[in-house]
Design a protein around this motif. Structure first.
Motif, PDB file in Angstrom:
ATOM      1  N   TRP A   2       0.947  -1.094   0.007  1.00 16.32           N
ATOM      2  CA  TRP A   2      -0.100   0.117   0.100  1.00 16.32           C
ATOM      3  C   TRP A   2       0.906   1.212  -0.164  1.00 16.32           C
ATOM      4  O   TRP A   2       0.654   2.206  -0.584  1.00 16.32           O
ATOM      5  N   CYS A  42      -4.410 -10.242  -6.598  1.00 14.51           N
ATOM      6  CA  CYS A  42      -5.574  -9.065  -5.698  1.00 14.51           C
ATOM      7  C   CYS A  42      -5.403  -9.487  -4.106  1.00 14.51           C
ATOM      8  O   CYS A  42      -5.388  -8.769  -3.311  1.00 14.51           O
ATOM      9  N   GLY A  49      -5.746  -2.510  -3.328  1.00 10.95           N
ATOM     10  CA  GLY A  49      -6.622  -3.055  -2.432  1.00 10.95           C
ATOM     11  C   GLY A  49      -6.274  -2.985  -1.008  1.00 10.95           C
ATOM     12  O   GLY A  49      -6.963  -2.746   0.034  1.00 10.95           O
ATOM     13  N   LEU A  52      -6.905   0.688   0.456  1.00  9.46           N
ATOM     14  CA  LEU A  52      -8.543   0.801   0.721  1.00  9.46           C
ATOM     15  C   LEU A  52      -8.877  -0.040   2.030  1.00  9.46           C
ATOM     16  O   LEU A  52      -9.627   0.478   2.813  1.00  9.46           O
ATOM     17  N   ASP A  53      -8.375  -1.038   2.201  1.00  6.27           N
ATOM     18  CA  ASP A  53      -8.135  -1.993   3.347  1.00  6.27           C
ATOM     19  C   ASP A  53      -7.729  -1.139   4.638  1.00  6.27           C
ATOM     20  O   ASP A  53      -8.439  -1.050   5.532  1.00  6.27           O
ATOM     21  N   MET A 153     -15.425   2.994  -0.956  1.00  5.13           N
ATOM     22  CA  MET A 153     -15.101   2.526   0.349  1.00  5.13           C
ATOM     23  C   MET A 153     -15.709   3.184   1.486  1.00  5.13           C
ATOM     24  O   MET A 153     -15.944   2.663   2.352  1.00  5.13           O
ATOM     25  N   ARG A 159     -13.356  -2.740   0.833  1.00  2.00           N
ATOM     26  CA  ARG A 159     -12.627  -3.170  -1.020  1.00  2.00           C
ATOM     27  C   ARG A 159     -13.755  -3.110  -1.605  1.00  2.00           C
ATOM     28  O   ARG A 159     -13.764  -4.065  -2.548  1.00  2.00           O
ATOM     29  N   CYS A 162     -13.244  -3.456  -5.454  1.00  2.00           N
ATOM     30  CA  CYS A 162     -12.567  -4.641  -5.878  1.00  2.00           C
ATOM     31  C   CYS A 162     -13.668  -5.441  -6.493  1.00  2.00           C
ATOM     32  O   CYS A 162     -13.561  -6.550  -7.507  1.00  2.00           O
ATOM     33  N   ILE A 187     -14.281  -8.456   0.587  1.00  2.00           N
ATOM     34  CA  ILE A 187     -14.273  -7.101   0.739  1.00  2.00           C
ATOM     35  C   ILE A 187     -14.972  -6.865   2.122  1.00  2.00           C
ATOM     36  O   ILE A 187     -15.074  -5.908   2.496  1.00  2.00           O
TER      37      ILE A 187
END
Ligand code: SF4
Length: 187
Positions: A2, A42, A49, A52-53, A153, A159, A162, A187
């Protein structure tokens, strides 16, 4: 990963040529998927991803609502993929026109395929104009998809992007076609 994703957006603001590095995020998931790794990119390596997490779960920026059914539907996901690929092709065509000398380099970032922001503070004079044109177009796509990811988000689960991310849809299609593996992403 990230950190790399966040650094990419930051560096692009200072020198648009860093946008080319984003091609890694385009090619690696497809290569991995074709090589039989399914959605391995992914689930393990995607900086977008993970970012966003982090923002949704750790920083608690997400409302944590269920994503609307229509966003999960095949019609929307495949439709968005087609739209995304058309926009990508258009960007490549614009690059070709600059390469051919038919068009001049446009130093502009287009956000959400609509809003144009002049981008004058990057040093691009040392390369061929088509190289910069591709970078402007590609960075526009990356910033746009990041904004969409952040909006979904906040509104839904961390997620949610995604679910309809074009790269995720493509890798899922490849896995399904080659190995009948249609597993999605948590997600
Ligand atoms: S679906 Fe897209 S954003 Fe999500 S992990 Fe995969 S490549 Fe990254």
């Amino acid at each position: 990963m990230w950190i790399i994703s966040a650094a990419y957006l930051f560096l692009g603001m200072f020198n648009i040529l860093f946008a080319w590095l984003g091609m890694i995020c385009f090619l690696v998931p497809i290569i991995m998927s074709v090589a039989g790794k399914g959605k391995g990119y992914c689930n393990n390596y995607c900086g977008r991803g993970q970012l966003l997490d982090l923002m949704g779960n750790k920083m608690k920026l997400s409302r944590y609502r269920d994503i609307p059914k229509f966003l999960k539907s095949k019609t929307f996901r495949y439709g968005f993929l087609v739209f995304f690929l058309i926009m990508f092709s258009n960007m490549v065509f614009n690059t070709y026109l600059v390469f051919k000398g038919s068009n001049e380099l446009k130093e502009v970032i287009t956000i959400l395929w609509t809003f144009k922001m002049p981008w004058n503070f990057s040093e691009i004079s040392m390369v061929n104009p088509w190289v910069s044109q591709f970078a402007f177009g590609f960075f526009s796509l990356m910033v746009t998809s990041t904004i969409l990811g952040i909006i979904t988000m906040i509104l839904f689960k961390p997620r949610s992007w995604c679910v309809y991310c074009p790269m995720g849809t493509m890798t899922q299609m490849i896995s399904k076609a080659k190995y009948n593996d249609s597993k999605g992403i948590d997600i």
